[in-house]
Design an enzyme around this catalytic site. Structure first.
Site, PDB file in Angstrom:
ATOM      1  N   ASP A 273      -4.554   5.152  53.770  1.00 30.75           N
ATOM      2  CA  ASP A 273      -3.266   5.736  53.396  1.00 30.75           C
ATOM      3  C   ASP A 273      -2.532   6.169  54.657  1.00 30.75           C
ATOM      4  O   ASP A 273      -2.747   7.260  55.173  1.00 30.75           O
ATOM      5  CB  ASP A 273      -3.486   6.930  52.460  1.00 30.75           C
ATOM      6  CG  ASP A 273      -2.181   7.655  52.136  1.00 30.75           C
ATOM      7  OD1 ASP A 273      -1.100   7.060  52.362  1.00 30.75           O
ATOM      8  OD2 ASP A 273      -2.254   8.803  51.639  1.00 30.75           O
ATOM      9  N   LYS A 280       2.622   9.101  57.981  1.00 35.68           N
ATOM     10  CA  LYS A 280       1.940  10.349  58.322  1.00 35.68           C
ATOM     11  C   LYS A 280       1.976  10.561  59.828  1.00 35.68           C
ATOM     12  O   LYS A 280       2.064   9.593  60.582  1.00 35.68           O
ATOM     13  CB  LYS A 280       0.466  10.267  57.881  1.00 35.68           C
ATOM     14  CG  LYS A 280       0.235  10.416  56.398  1.00 35.68           C
ATOM     15  CD  LYS A 280      -1.257  10.355  56.082  1.00 35.68           C
ATOM     16  CE  LYS A 280      -1.508  10.457  54.586  1.00 35.68           C
ATOM     17  NZ  LYS A 280      -1.142  11.749  53.995  1.00 35.68           N
ATOM     18  N   ASP A 291      -9.500   7.970  51.816  1.00 33.07           N
ATOM     19  CA  ASP A 291      -8.639   8.174  50.652  1.00 33.07           C
ATOM     20  C   ASP A 291      -9.095   7.320  49.456  1.00 33.07           C
ATOM     21  O   ASP A 291      -8.444   7.297  48.415  1.00 33.07           O
ATOM     22  CB  ASP A 291      -7.183   7.866  51.045  1.00 33.07           C
ATOM     23  CG  ASP A 291      -6.178   8.680  50.238  1.00 33.07           C
ATOM     24  OD1 ASP A 291      -6.584   9.687  49.623  1.00 33.07           O
ATOM     25  OD2 ASP A 291      -4.992   8.296  50.219  1.00 33.07           O
ATOM     26  N   ASP A 350       4.354   8.711  50.671  1.00 30.86           N
ATOM     27  CA  ASP A 350       3.017   9.248  50.931  1.00 30.86           C
ATOM     28  C   ASP A 350       2.416   9.915  49.685  1.00 30.86           C
ATOM     29  O   ASP A 350       1.241  10.245  49.663  1.00 30.86           O
ATOM     30  CB  ASP A 350       3.078  10.233  52.105  1.00 30.86           C
ATOM     31  CG  ASP A 350       1.723  10.522  52.699  1.00 30.86           C
ATOM     32  OD1 ASP A 350       0.759   9.795  52.367  1.00 30.86           O
ATOM     33  OD2 ASP A 350       1.629  11.468  53.512  1.00 30.86           O
ATOM     34  N   GLU A 352       1.449   8.516  47.109  1.00 25.51           N
ATOM     35  CA  GLU A 352       1.176   7.198  46.536  1.00 25.51           C
ATOM     36  C   GLU A 352       0.052   7.206  45.517  1.00 25.51           C
ATOM     37  O   GLU A 352       0.019   6.368  44.616  1.00 25.51           O
ATOM     38  CB  GLU A 352       0.854   6.202  47.661  1.00 25.51           C
ATOM     39  CG  GLU A 352      -0.607   6.176  48.138  1.00 25.51           C
ATOM     40  CD  GLU A 352      -1.084   7.494  48.732  1.00 25.51           C
ATOM     41  OE1 GLU A 352      -0.232   8.272  49.201  1.00 25.51           O
ATOM     42  OE2 GLU A 352      -2.305   7.754  48.730  1.00 25.51           O
ATOM     43  N   ARG A 354      -0.737   9.156  43.046  1.00 27.89           N
ATOM     44  CA  ARG A 354      -0.317   9.341  41.653  1.00 27.89           C
ATOM     45  C   ARG A 354       0.373   8.090  41.116  1.00 27.89           C
ATOM     46  O   ARG A 354       0.321   7.820  39.912  1.00 27.89           O
ATOM     47  CB  ARG A 354       0.583  10.584  41.555  1.00 27.89           C
ATOM     48  CG  ARG A 354       1.841  10.494  42.377  1.00 27.89           C
ATOM     49  CD  ARG A 354       2.504  11.855  42.603  1.00 27.89           C
ATOM     50  NE  ARG A 354       1.845  12.617  43.672  1.00 27.89           N
ATOM     51  CZ  ARG A 354       2.196  13.851  44.035  1.00 27.89           C
ATOM     52  NH1 ARG A 354       3.171  14.473  43.409  1.00 27.89           N
ATOM     53  NH2 ARG A 354       1.568  14.472  45.021  1.00 27.89           N
TER      54      ARG A 354
END
Ligand code: BES
Ligand code: MN
Ligand code: ZN
Length: 502
Positions: A273, A280, A291, A350, A352, A354
Site C-alpha cells: 500500500d 504516503k 498491509d 490511501d 483503499e 475499505r
C-alpha cells in the site's frame, strides 16, 4: 519440536533437563522445593548465596546435582508469585525455551505449567506454553544467504500436570496449541515476505497450496476479468495502478454438514500500500508490505481449522490487491460504483482498504453466511487509539462482539471494542456520491468501520482492525506477529463446541 505431558515427581525424572520456577524473593515453587529436598538443600543454599533472586526472566542452569535423575536443572525466575499473570507466564516460558535451546539438552521436562496463574487452568497453561515455545523459536531467515542454526536444538518438551487425571486435557491443549502455532507460523511467513515476492498471485498460490495439503479445503481464485463481469468496480479501482493483477482467493473448509451455513472470514490483502496517488510519506513505507496481514491471518486460520478438522463450514477470502501510483491509477475525485450499487467519492486513494473490502463484503452475501468477520490493517487511527496491545473490534451485534472479546481474552490475543454508532455516519457524507471514502481525522478507526457497516446490513458482522497488532514496527524484532489467528481459532473452537474451560 515435539511435546508431551506426564505426571510425576521432579526428582524422579530421567531427563537431560528439569525446568522449575523460583519466585521473588528466592522462594522455591513446589516443584523446586521437591528437587531441593532430594538433593539435600543444594538449590536453596545456592539461592542463599545470592545466585538467583527469582526476578522475572532470570535463569540459572545447574549441572549434576546430587541424588537427582536429571542431568541438569534449569531454575527460571517467575517474579512475585501474586503478580504472575498471563503475560508474565508467557515471558517465563519464552525465556526458558531460549535458554534450553542454548544448553545442549535436547529434551526437557518442564514444571512451569504447574505454576499458579491467576484464573487459568491446566489446559490454558499448556496451550499457551506450547504456543509461546513455538513462537519464540520462529525466525524469518528464508531470504538470508547464511542461516544460523542451533548446534543441538531442543527437540522435545514434556509438560508436567498435577495428577494423571489431567493427562487427557493436557494432550488436548498440546493438539490445539500446535495447530494454532502452525497457523500463526504460516501467517507470519507469508506476511513477512517482501512485496516483490508476495503479490496477489502469491496469496492465491498459497491458498491453492493449502488446499492441496488438506482434504477438507478447496480453493478458487477470481481474477480481474471475473470481478469486472459482476461489477466489483471499487475493488478493481484500487488495483488499477498496479501491474500485479488483483486476485480474490476463496478458501473453503468443508467440516460441517453440507447444509450448515458458513462462517465467513474476509482478510484485507494489500500486498503493498503505497497510498496510490495520495502517496504516503517515504519514512517506514516498507512496512506497508504488511498491509496484507488480514489475508495472511485468514490463511493461517484456515490452516489451523484444517489441522484440527473442526466440524464447521468456514469460507476464508483473501482480498489480494496492490495500491500503486501510475498513469492508470484511480484518483482523488473519482466516483466509484461498488458491487452493492452504492457510489463512493474517493477523497484519498490511501483509504483503499475499505474500497476493496466493501466489494468483497457484498460478494460474500451469496454464501448466505451465518456470520462474517473481516480482518484488516485498516487505519493508522486504530494504532493511535489502542497501540499494539489490542485489535480494534467493531460490530453492531453485541452477542458476536462479546464472543470475540471473550475469545481474545481466552487466547491472550485481545481485542477491545469501539462503538459503531450512527452518530459517526455523517462524517462520510459526500455532496456528489452516496458517501465519501474518508471521514476526517476524528475517530478515524470508527468511521472506517462505519463505512464497512454500510455494506454488511444483510448478515451478522464484525470488523477487526489489526493495524496495531498484525506486526511489530521498527526495531530489531520487527515483523509479523500472526495475530489475530489465536483469537479467531479460539472463537472457532468455541463455535465448534470443542473449547476447553480448564
Ligand atoms: N494500510 C493503511 C493503514 C495503516 C496505517 C496500517 C499505518 C498500519 C499502520 C490504510 O490503507 C491507510 O492508509 N489508511 C489511512 C486512512 C486515511 C487516509 C483516512 C490512514 O490510516 O492514514
Ligand atoms: Mn492506505
Ligand atoms: Zn492500506
Amino acid at each position: 519440536m515435539e511435546f508431551d505431558v506426564k505426571s510425576g515427581s521432579p526428582d524422579k525424572q530421567r531427563s537431560a533437563c528439569v525446568v522449575v520456577g523460583v519466585y521473588e524473593p528466592r522462594r522455591l515453587s513446589p516443584a523446586a522445593e521437591l528437587l531441593d529436598k532430594a538433593c539435600d538443600g543444594a538449590i536453596s543454599s545456592l539461592l542463599r548465596r545470592g545466585d538467583l533472586e527469582g526476578k522475572l526472566g532470570q535463569t540459572l542452569l545447574l549441572h549434576a546435582l546430587p541424588n537427582l535423575q536429571a542431568e541438569r536443572v534449569l531454575l527460571v525466575g517467575c517474579g512475585k508469585e501474586r503478580e504472575l499473570g498471563d503475560k508474565q507466564f508467557r515471558q517465563v516460558i519464552t525465556k526458558s525455551a531460549a535458554v534450553l535451546n542454548d544448553t545442549g539438552a535436547m529434551e526437557a521436562v518442564s514444571y512451569l505449567t504447574d505454576l499458579h496463574v491467576k484464573s487459568r487452568g491446566v489446559y490454558w497453561k499448556i496451550r499457551q506454553a506450547v504456543e509461546a515455545t513455538l513462537e519464540s523459536r520462529y525466525s524469518f531467515d528464508l531470504l538470508k544467504s547464511k542461516k544460523d542454526e542451533a548446534r543441538r536444538p531442543l527437540r522435545k518438551i514434556v509438560w508436567n500436570v498435577p495428577t494423571r487425571r489431567e493427562l487427557t486435557v493436557g494432550e488436548t491443549a498440546i493438539a490445539h496449541g500446535v495447530a494454532i502455532a502452525r497457523g500463526v507460523e504460516l501467517t507470519r511467513n507469508v506476511a513477512n515476505l517482501p512485496p516483490n515476492i508476495c503479490n496477489p498471485a502469491y496469496l492465491a498460490d498459497q491458498g491453492q497450496t493449502l488446499a492441496a495439503q488438506y482434504p477438507s479445503l478447496t480453493t478458487e481464485v477470481m481474477g480481474e476479468s471475473q470481478m469486472a463481469e459482476i461489477g466489483m468496480h471499487s475493488y478493481l479501482a484500487v488495483g488499477r495502478g498496479s501491474d500485479n493483477e488483483s486476485m480474490m482467493t476463496i478458501i473453503r473448509h468443508h467440516g460441517g454438514k453440507p447444509g450448515d451455513k458458513p462462517l465467513v472470514l474476509v482478510g484485507k490483502g494489500l500486498t503493498f500500500d503505497s497510498g496510490g496517488i495520495s502517496l504516503k510519506p517515504g519514512d517506514g513505507m516498507d512496512e506497508m508490505k504488511y498491509d496484507m496481514g488480514g489475508a495472511a491471518a485468514v490463511l493461517g486460520t484456515m490452516k489451523t481449522l484444517a489441522e484440527l478438522q473442526l466440524p464447521l463450514n468456514v469460507i476464508g477470502v483473501l482480498a489480494g490487491c496492490e495500491n500503486m501510483p501510475d498513469g492508470n491509477s484511480y484518483r482523488p475525485g473519482d466516483i466509484l460504483t461498488t458491487l452493492s450499487g452504492q457510489t463512493v467519492e474517493v477523497l484519498n486513494t490511501d483509504a483503499e482498504g475499505r474500497l476493496v473490502l466493501c466489494d468483497v463484503l457484498t460478494y460474500v452475501e451469496r454464501f448466505e453466511p451465518e456470520l462474517v468477520i473481516d480482518l484488516a490493517t485498516l487505519t493508522g487511527a486504530c494504532v493511535i487509539a489502542l497501540g499494539k496491545h489490542a485489535s480494534g473490534l467493531m460490530s453492531p451485534n453485541d452477542s458476536l462482539a462479546n464472543k470475540l472479546l471473550d475469545a481474545g481474552n481466552e487466547s491472550a490475543d485481545r481485542a477491545w471494542r469501539l462503538p459503531l454508532w450512527d452518530d459517526y455516519q455523517e462524517q462520510l457524507d459526500s455532496p456528489f456520491a452516496d458517501m465519501a471514502n474518508i471521514g476526517g481525522r476524528p475517530a478515524g478507526a470508527i468511521t472506517a468501520g462505519c463505512f464497512l457497516a454500510r455494506f454488511t446490513k444483510k448478515y451478522t458482522w464484525a470488523h477487526l482492525d489489526i493495524a496495531g497488532t498484525a506486526w511489530r514496527s521498527g526495531g530489531k524484532d520487527k515483523g509479523a506477529t500472526g495475530r489475530p489467528v489465536p483469537l479467531l481459532s479460539q472463537f472457532l473452537l468455541r463455535r465448534a463446541g470443542v473449547a476447553v474451560d480448564e
